[in-house]
Design a protein around this motif. Structure first.
Motif, PDB file in Angstrom:
ATOM      1  N   LEU A   8      41.583 124.741 -68.312  1.00 21.91           N
ATOM      2  CA  LEU A   8      41.671 125.517 -67.069  1.00 21.91           C
ATOM      3  C   LEU A   8      42.683 124.759 -66.225  1.00 21.91           C
ATOM      4  CD1 LEU A   8      37.915 126.067 -66.430  1.00 21.91           C
ATOM      5  CD2 LEU A   8      39.592 127.824 -65.950  1.00 21.91           C
ATOM      6  N   GLY A   9      43.914 125.257 -66.168  1.00 18.88           N
ATOM      7  CA  GLY A   9      44.970 124.465 -65.542  1.00 18.88           C
ATOM      8  C   GLY A   9      45.525 125.104 -64.292  1.00 18.88           C
ATOM      9  N   LYS A  10      46.580 124.447 -63.775  1.00 17.64           N
ATOM     10  CA  LYS A  10      47.244 124.987 -62.567  1.00 17.64           C
ATOM     11  C   LYS A  10      48.529 125.705 -62.952  1.00 17.64           C
ATOM     12  CE  LYS A  10      45.666 121.089 -59.763  1.00 17.64           C
ATOM     13  NZ  LYS A  10      46.037 119.730 -59.416  1.00 17.64           N
ATOM     14  N   LYS A  11      49.066 125.341 -64.126  1.00 20.79           N
ATOM     15  CA  LYS A  11      50.342 125.906 -64.595  1.00 20.79           C
ATOM     16  C   LYS A  11      50.087 126.548 -65.973  1.00 20.79           C
ATOM     17  CE  LYS A  11      52.458 121.999 -64.932  1.00 20.79           C
ATOM     18  NZ  LYS A  11      51.921 120.714 -64.625  1.00 20.79           N
ATOM     19  N   GLY A 185      41.495 119.221 -60.165  1.00 23.22           N
ATOM     20  CA  GLY A 185      41.709 120.659 -60.003  1.00 23.22           C
ATOM     21  C   GLY A 185      41.958 121.357 -61.329  1.00 23.22           C
ATOM     22  N   GLU A 186      41.747 120.617 -62.415  1.00 22.90           N
ATOM     23  CA  GLU A 186      41.880 121.180 -63.763  1.00 22.90           C
ATOM     24  C   GLU A 186      40.685 120.688 -64.567  1.00 22.90           C
ATOM     25  OE1 GLU A 186      45.579 120.168 -65.577  1.00 22.90           O
ATOM     26  OE2 GLU A 186      46.738 121.280 -64.086  1.00 22.90           O
ATOM     27  N   MET A 187      40.241 121.482 -65.530  1.00 18.66           N
ATOM     28  CA  MET A 187      39.129 121.036 -66.383  1.00 18.66           C
ATOM     29  C   MET A 187      39.473 121.341 -67.837  1.00 18.66           C
ATOM     30  SD  MET A 187      36.670 119.694 -64.530  1.00 18.66           S
ATOM     31  CE  MET A 187      35.118 119.901 -65.333  1.00 18.66           C
ATOM     32  N   THR A 215      34.651 125.623 -64.412  1.00 17.80           N
ATOM     33  CA  THR A 215      35.623 126.230 -63.511  1.00 17.80           C
ATOM     34  C   THR A 215      36.695 125.159 -63.287  1.00 17.80           C
ATOM     35  OG1 THR A 215      34.387 125.441 -61.618  1.00 17.80           O
ATOM     36  CG2 THR A 215      33.920 127.683 -62.359  1.00 17.80           C
ATOM     37  N   ARG A 216      37.670 125.420 -62.403  1.00 12.66           N
ATOM     38  CA  ARG A 216      38.732 124.420 -62.240  1.00 12.66           C
ATOM     39  C   ARG A 216      38.261 123.157 -61.530  1.00 12.66           C
ATOM     40  NH1 ARG A 216      41.540 128.883 -62.908  1.00 12.66           N
ATOM     41  NH2 ARG A 216      43.322 128.719 -64.306  1.00 12.66           N
ATOM     42  N   THR A 217      37.096 123.234 -60.889  1.00 13.04           N
ATOM     43  CA  THR A 217      36.647 122.065 -60.126  1.00 13.04           C
ATOM     44  C   THR A 217      35.292 121.538 -60.564  1.00 13.04           C
ATOM     45  OG1 THR A 217      35.792 123.640 -58.528  1.00 13.04           O
ATOM     46  CG2 THR A 217      37.921 122.606 -58.009  1.00 13.04           C
TER      47      THR A 217
END
Ligand code: G6P
Length: 607
Positions: A8-11, A185-187, A215-217
């Motif tokens: 689960l990333g940001k990019k 902020g990534e998992m 989730t991301r957090t």
């Protein structure tokens, strides 16, 4: 064995997933795939064969989703083609799976009766279809997974990605390991911490029966009954992460060359150099209270156990019962409560060994594991752990983990002998000195590589090879044959030299190399007699011995590898180097993939 990754990333994550999958390559696989959400919609790329093929597909048709799952597949149900490659998907979800769903046929029939059409021959597709059916019934992804898991029998780790759900992955573990990685902020989800090393060194290992909503957090972990549970968040030391090949051509040869160092490190853990005595870390039982020991393992680890049987029986007068885990687990062996059950495993995850450990535990045994991965399930479930300090072993065929297992087991046998009064202090000092000398002798043995490489060219022409040995050289002969067949695909058999005349002698002719492992020890002359029997029938002998053995045997051979002199008790540790180099060079000469031999897997998490 199959590898699982989830991010689960940001990019865009597809290339990160691919990177993590590369770090799982060492487990052995035959196809691979990635799924992401593209504008909320599931998209997959899958390819047969090596990850390079998947990489090509991703470069031709990139994926840009910031959430994704990936998989390397070691085929169990269905051929290793693109259709059977994971992730498996419906219009509602994509799923990756490691393990076997044992009741898949029954579940499949039930779904087919409801009109579901299956695309693949895999057991995994039933999971995709079962969860999908529940989603169609209006259940949420969490409810759909929670109500599906109890229907699955067997051993599995799973990761789910859902159509239209861009901030949630679900993972589940019932057998094979699955780790949650904590980022900023990534998992992440991964079959092991190694896969996640580029992203995080902070992980939580799921326990058997756990499932997790990421989730991301955050990660919310629940047990089999759906109750939220706390699991430890731990830092995995960076030195346990995947190393590079350095200047070596293959991981295997790098690992062979690491042996003097890692065996020395392992010995240092069990031996007091200054006192010249064995001093393993305290164990929660006394050797002198034991009447017998059972040793159980798979593959090369079981052959370390085979050598250890000679050591424990001879040095500590402790009867040893030895079995391969796939048999032991179903044999219903009667085990007297309070006796010791030992388990040997590089990965600490091998399904049969783990099941055997649990059986022994249920029978009231004391449980001691010799494992290389300290965070593994076996290490966590054992009463005591004797670590091998081999570091990460990447080559599918075990080398340095094997010799570290041997060094650990001999140290334990010496300590047991002292405690049981079967070894005098003088004998203990002699054995400890011999053990301490091993790393240097291994370095010397590695200098024989050039010579072994030449002999290997000759072996590469053989269709069958026989390995013979007596005493502790017998399990080394078995390991030699195992290594040769797994790497070069030449048919090889290991035999107790004395058994030659009870069958394998019929195979001997001038085309059949016979590799004889025979340090000059108390049974050397007996082995020479067996060599004479081979020579008399035109067999070609490759003798692995020491200077005295070479002199005394005085035989025509296709080659004689003269190993450094050592105490016969420690010889198996040293002679392992020779048989590893023989198998390695034969396979390399034949152009085989020595780090990932066909069909083989590391960390064998299925039965
Ligand atoms: C596989 C590997 C072997 C290994 C065996 C047991 O078959 O290819 O090299 O010896 O598994 O693995 P473990 O991790 O339990 O030592």
């Amino acid at each position: 064995m199959c590898g699982i990754v989830g991010i689960l990333g940001k990019k865009p994550v597809a290339l990160q997933v691919l990177d993590a999958l590369k770090r799982l390559e060492y487990r052995g696989y035959d196809s691979a795939g990635v799924a992401t959400l593209e504008d909320g919609h599931l998209a997959r790329r899958r390819a047969e064969g090596k990850l390079g093929n998947l990489e090509l597909k991703l470069s031709e048709a990139p994926l840009s989703g910031a959430i994704g799952i990936g998989h390397t597949r070691w085929a169990t149900h269905g051929r290793p083609n693109e259709t059977n490659a994971h992730p498996h998907a419906t219009d509602k979800l994509a799923v990756v799976h490691n393990g076997i769903i044992e009741n898949f046929a029954e579940l499949k029939a039930e779904l087919q009766a409801e009109g579901i059409v299956f695309e693949t021959q895999t057991d995994t597709e039933v999971v995709a279809q079962l969860v999908t059916a529940k989603l169609r019934d209006g259940k949420s992804p969490m409810e759909a997974v929670a109500t599906t898991l109890p229907r699955l029998r067997g051993a599995f780790a799973l990761a789910f990605l859902f159509e239209g759900v861009s901030d949630m992955l679900i993972g589940a573990r019932h057998g094979p390991p699955l780790a949650v990685g904590w980022g900023d902020g990534e998992m992440y989800l991964g079959s092991d911490a190694l896969a996640l090393a580029p992203f995080t060194d902070e992980v939580t290992y799921l326990e058997d029966g756990d499932w997790v909503v990421l989730t991301r957090t955050d990660a919310v972990i629940r047990d089999m009954d759906g109750h939220p549970v706390d699991r430890v968040r731990q830092r995995v030391p960076t030195n346990s992460f995947l190393a590079s090949k350095g200047n070596h051509r293959h991981f295997m040869v790098k690992e062979i060359y690491e042996q003097p160092e890692v065996v020395a490190r392992t010995i240092a853990h069990y031996v007091d150099f200054a006192a010249g005595l064995a001093c393993p870390p305290p164990l929660p039982f006394a050797w002198k209270d034991l009447r017998r020991v059972s040793i159980t393992a798979c593959g090369t680890a079981s052959l370390a156990g085979h050598v250890a049987r000679y050591w424990f029986e001879r040095l500590a007068r402790l009867p040893v019962e030895l079995d391969v885990a796939s048999e032991f687990r179903y044999r219903e062996a009667p085990l007297d409560p309070g006796e010791l059950a030992m388990f040997i495993s590089q990965s600490g995850e091998t399904a049969d060994t783990l099941a055997s450990l649990r059986y022994a535990k249920s029978q009231g045994q004391r449980i001691l594991s010799v494992v290389n991965v300290p965070t593994s399930t076996m290490a966590r479930e054992s009463e005591a752990v004797a670590p091998t300090l081999a570091g990460v072993e990447v080559g599918v065929a075990s080398t340095k983990a094997f010799t570290c297992q041997l060094a650990t087991l001999l140290s334990l046998a010496i300590a047991a002998g002292r405690e049981r009064g079967t070894l005098s202090e003088a004998e203990e000092r002699r054995l400890v000195a011999a053990l301490n000398g091993i790393p240097e002798l291994m370095t010397e043995a590695l200098h024989l590589e050039g010579e072994i490489e030449l002999l290997a060219r000759d072996l590469a022409r053989a269709r069958d090879v026989l390995y013979l040995g007596r005493g502790t050289a017998y399990p080394i002969a078995l390991e030699g044959a195992l290594k040769l067949k797994e790497l070069s695909y030449i048919h090889a058999e290991g035999y107790a030299a004395g058994e030659l005349k009870h069958g394998p002698i019929a195979l001997i002719d001038e085309t059949m190399p016979v590799i004889v492992i025979a340090p000059y020890d108390s049974v050397f002359e007996k082995t020479v007699s067996n060599m004479q029997e081979v020579a008399a029938r035109g067999g070609r002998i490759l003798l692995v011995t020491d200077a005295r053995g070479a002199r005394e045997a005085a035989m025509d051979t296709m080659g004689t590898i003269v190993m450094p002199d050592c105490d016969p008790v420690v010889a198996p540790i040293l002679y392992a180097v020779a048989i590893q180099l023989i198998a390695y060079h034969t396979a390399v000469f034949m152009g085989k993939d020595v780090d990932q031999p066909r069909n083989l897997a590391k960390s064998v998490t299925v039965e």
